[in-house]
Write an enzyme that holds these catalytic residues in place. Sequence first.
Site, PDB file in Angstrom:
ATOM      1  N   HIS A  86      59.858  21.879  64.812  1.00  0.00           N
ATOM      2  CA  HIS A  86      60.667  22.583  65.822  1.00  0.00           C
ATOM      3  C   HIS A  86      60.365  22.104  67.238  1.00  0.00           C
ATOM      4  O   HIS A  86      61.171  22.292  68.132  1.00  0.00           O
ATOM      5  CB  HIS A  86      60.564  24.110  65.675  1.00  0.00           C
ATOM      6  CG  HIS A  86      59.305  24.740  66.177  1.00  0.00           C
ATOM      7  ND1 HIS A  86      58.230  25.026  65.370  1.00  0.00           N
ATOM      8  CD2 HIS A  86      58.950  25.151  67.414  1.00  0.00           C
ATOM      9  CE1 HIS A  86      57.282  25.600  66.085  1.00  0.00           C
ATOM     10  NE2 HIS A  86      57.692  25.680  67.329  1.00  0.00           N
ATOM     11  N   ASP A 222      56.469  22.673  58.761  1.00  0.00           N
ATOM     12  CA  ASP A 222      56.964  22.523  60.133  1.00  0.00           C
ATOM     13  C   ASP A 222      56.221  21.401  60.885  1.00  0.00           C
ATOM     14  O   ASP A 222      55.376  21.665  61.735  1.00  0.00           O
ATOM     15  CB  ASP A 222      56.802  23.861  60.864  1.00  0.00           C
ATOM     16  CG  ASP A 222      57.565  23.907  62.170  1.00  0.00           C
ATOM     17  OD1 ASP A 222      58.004  22.845  62.644  1.00  0.00           O
ATOM     18  OD2 ASP A 222      57.715  25.011  62.734  1.00  0.00           O
ATOM     19  N   SER A 653      52.445  25.727  69.544  1.00  0.00           N
ATOM     20  CA  SER A 653      53.123  25.055  68.448  1.00  0.00           C
ATOM     21  C   SER A 653      52.732  23.593  68.450  1.00  0.00           C
ATOM     22  O   SER A 653      52.763  22.945  69.501  1.00  0.00           O
ATOM     23  CB  SER A 653      54.629  25.165  68.607  1.00  0.00           C
ATOM     24  OG  SER A 653      55.055  26.341  68.020  1.00  0.00           O
TER      25      SER A 653
HETATM   26  N1  ARG Z   1      58.333  31.189  65.762  1.00  0.00           N
HETATM   27  C1  ARG Z   1      57.838  29.890  65.955  1.00  0.00           C
HETATM   28  C2  ARG Z   1      57.682  29.638  67.461  1.00  0.00           C
HETATM   29  O1  ARG Z   1      57.750  30.474  68.245  1.00  0.00           O
HETATM   30  C3  ARG Z   1      58.646  28.859  65.265  1.00  0.00           C
HETATM   31  C4  ARG Z   1      60.025  28.641  65.781  1.00  0.00           C
HETATM   32  C5  ARG Z   1      60.810  27.608  65.062  1.00  0.00           C
HETATM   33  N2  ARG Z   1      61.321  28.045  63.796  1.00  0.00           N
HETATM   34  C6  ARG Z   1      62.497  28.705  63.639  1.00  0.00           C
HETATM   35  N3  ARG Z   1      62.852  29.091  62.435  1.00  0.00           N
HETATM   36  N4  ARG Z   1      63.302  28.919  64.636  1.00  0.00           N
HETATM   37  O2  ARG Z   1      58.150  28.895  68.180  1.00  0.00           O
HETATM   38  N1  GLU Z   2      56.170  28.717  67.405  1.00  0.00           N
HETATM   39  C1  GLU Z   2      55.476  28.903  68.635  1.00  0.00           C
HETATM   40  C2  GLU Z   2      55.677  27.760  69.620  1.00  0.00           C
HETATM   41  O1  GLU Z   2      56.716  27.166  69.691  1.00  0.00           O
HETATM   42  C3  GLU Z   2      54.050  29.075  68.359  1.00  0.00           C
HETATM   43  C4  GLU Z   2      53.900  30.347  67.732  1.00  0.00           C
HETATM   44  C5  GLU Z   2      53.490  31.369  68.711  1.00  0.00           C
HETATM   45  O2  GLU Z   2      54.227  31.745  69.628  1.00  0.00           O
HETATM   46  O3  GLU Z   2      52.379  31.784  68.471  1.00  0.00           O
HETATM   47  O4  GLU Z   2      54.857  27.485  70.445  1.00  0.00           O
END
Ligand code: ARG
Ligand code: GLU
Length: 723
Positions: A86, A222, A653
């Site tokens: 991502h 990921d 991330s």
């Molecule tokens: N929650 C994670 C972060 O904040 C992963 C985001 C990407 N994945 C998704 N299904 N959108 O960024």
């Molecule tokens: N998915 C998050 C990011 O893009 C990391 C997860 C979080 O926020 O802890 O940085």
Amino acid sequence: MKWPKVFLLFYFLFVRILSFADEGMWLPMLLAKLNEKEMRAMGMKISAEDIYSINKSSLKDAIVSFGGFCTGEVISSQGLVLTNHHCGFGAIQSHATLQNNYIDNGFWAMSLKDELPNPSLFVTFIVRMEDVTASVLSGVTSAMPENERQSQIDKNINAVRANSKRETYQDVLVRPFFEGNQYYLFVTETYRDVRLVGAPPSSIGNFGKDTDNWMWPRHTGDFAMFRIYADKNNRPSAYSPDNVPYKPKRTLSISLDGVSQDDFTMVFGFPGRTNQYLPAVAVEQLIEVNNPAKIKVRDHVLEVMDAYMRTDEQIKIQYAAKWASVSNAWKKWQGELLGLNRVDGVGRKKKLEADFQNKVNANAALKAKYGTVLPDLNNAFDELKVYGLARDYYLEIISRIELFTIASQLIQLEAAFDKEGESGYAARLPQVKDRLTGFYGDYSPIVDMKMTEVLLSLYVNDQQEKFQSALLRDKLKANQGDFALLAKVLFAETDLDDQQKTLSLLDKPTKEVVDIIRQNATVLLFKDMQRVYQNEVQRTLSPIQDRINALQRTYMAAQMEVFTEKRFYPDANSTLRLTYGKVDGYTPRDAVRYDYYSYLDGVMEKYKPGDYEFDLPTKLIDLYKKKDYGQYGVNGKLPVNFIAANHTSGGNSGSPALDAWGNLVGLNFDRVWEGTMSDINYDPSICRNIMVDIRYILFIVDKYAGAGHLVKEMNLVRPKTKK
Ligand code: ARG
Ligand code: GLU
């Protein structure tokens, strides 16, 4: 023989309970002083100096800020960088077409010459950091008004930067910490030729999509790989076909041994923004006002996108990244509300504040300095409330109407002309052209028109009239109060939705372009909305916000002075931090216990053929059936994801998860739903970060994608099973 027991007791009583071992995003240069002892007690086998050193190569030399929004790490001597799918998604998407759909099918460069350049992508290394608080705050007094204080600080920062030692290809930046009570300097190196090397298909890299996002149990691969290129002297250079793979100062070794219950882990990266020291009143406002408002606007935004993405493949590609970013925060805010309510975040803060106030009141000197800081903060936040809501509404709405995104580019051109005439305009033009060209590639006027209809109706119906543009209200009236009709008219009276017309407009003589911009209906409407926002919201909000910032600074200093037994860490601010904690499951709710590991078997349990979130590539299913895991499996199973109590945030991330020896064991990519409130109120019982097991990544690269040549670049070790 008695020792371990006594020690354990001591550990649980004092380390674990009193100082919340897992909480904190620590400054690498202070580890030796603040954390090393505890880290060793928790199982770390290396020294603080191995993690951060200015005298020798250390782990920090393998960590990069990836594009300024994520983290990455160097995993080969030829500059190979690992980050999340991502995080690399913008790059992956930019190379994807309907014919070469790298989003759906993945992408693998089988040799250096197949690696794909990404013009705006960069990675930044931290060369060293330094405490410059004394120089930055010199001449600053507590009696100074805020603006005077800030200009003194700016002057000092300029001097500090000018006097700092650095090479010509390095940068220096100075950042505030602890709400402006401390300042640190960073010398950095930024490489701007970063090429895409590989990415799995989205069905692996984003398996479970939005349904599983922010959730445990998780089964997502990921990850994506890039390579840093440098000039012949290994120095940063803009993209050039003559550049060569970067030779890093340090690369991470990779452990194939995984982790088990209570193993020590660390996450090293660039968390973006947290708010750990807010007063209760602010947390209350976030729960009652701001999060619900932002969630509501995004409910609508997502509904509009979803309808078009489901029926049109082209739109699905164009809006994939926008969708992901809108839905990501939307879902996180909801988890945050849940978690804050569950652990009574407001109640906890109130207790802390009562304790604070008692201690302050009991000491005349403290009382004189800090006696009113909490009541003052309470008043300021009360005043902020209505304007904070208006700000959130406005920003959420205008940033999703893309006609306004285009208008704002043109307004920048106009402003450049007004300020610096022909030459200012000419200097700005290439950038605007570039941005617009990139923008239109992912733009659908049909989606935008519906979005405009829906969001303008929120703008009008949900807000006090004084916060609304009169021009917009007039237009609405002229269209019988019908938002669908209004949107149609707004699109009919402008050319900005038309790529060709807008880009060829920019080829005309300057004066003509500027005149046309000034008269464009979208530009005029957007300016009126901006003007109303400026006059009715911003003008009142900004002095309140300044006051709050100053009070937060005082409150922070006060807490450090009052709670002397506590060890403080600064809020995240996109600078390099280390966090550490143990591998452990958790109890999300009564009678439910989550394990800390997930396996490929679980991926298969979730598999739904043809589903847009849970479909899987046939090849992965075949490998599963044959249990063909090579050196990456354990006892006939393939580890996929795991969790631990590391205190991470957005920006972490792509951060490496390291074992006790500093070997790479996983790739951080998320947090668990029940614990997303850790940005505001960390709770060791339910806050967990989620990582992809490095063995799953290597399995996908090697066995699934047949890109074993990349694994050969890496240094694989087995610290637990072979010595
Ligand atoms: N929650 C994670 C972060 O904040 C992963 C985001 C990407 N994945 C998704 N299904 N959108 O960024
Ligand atoms: N998915 C998050 C990011 O893009 C990391 C997860 C979080 O926020 O802890 O940085």
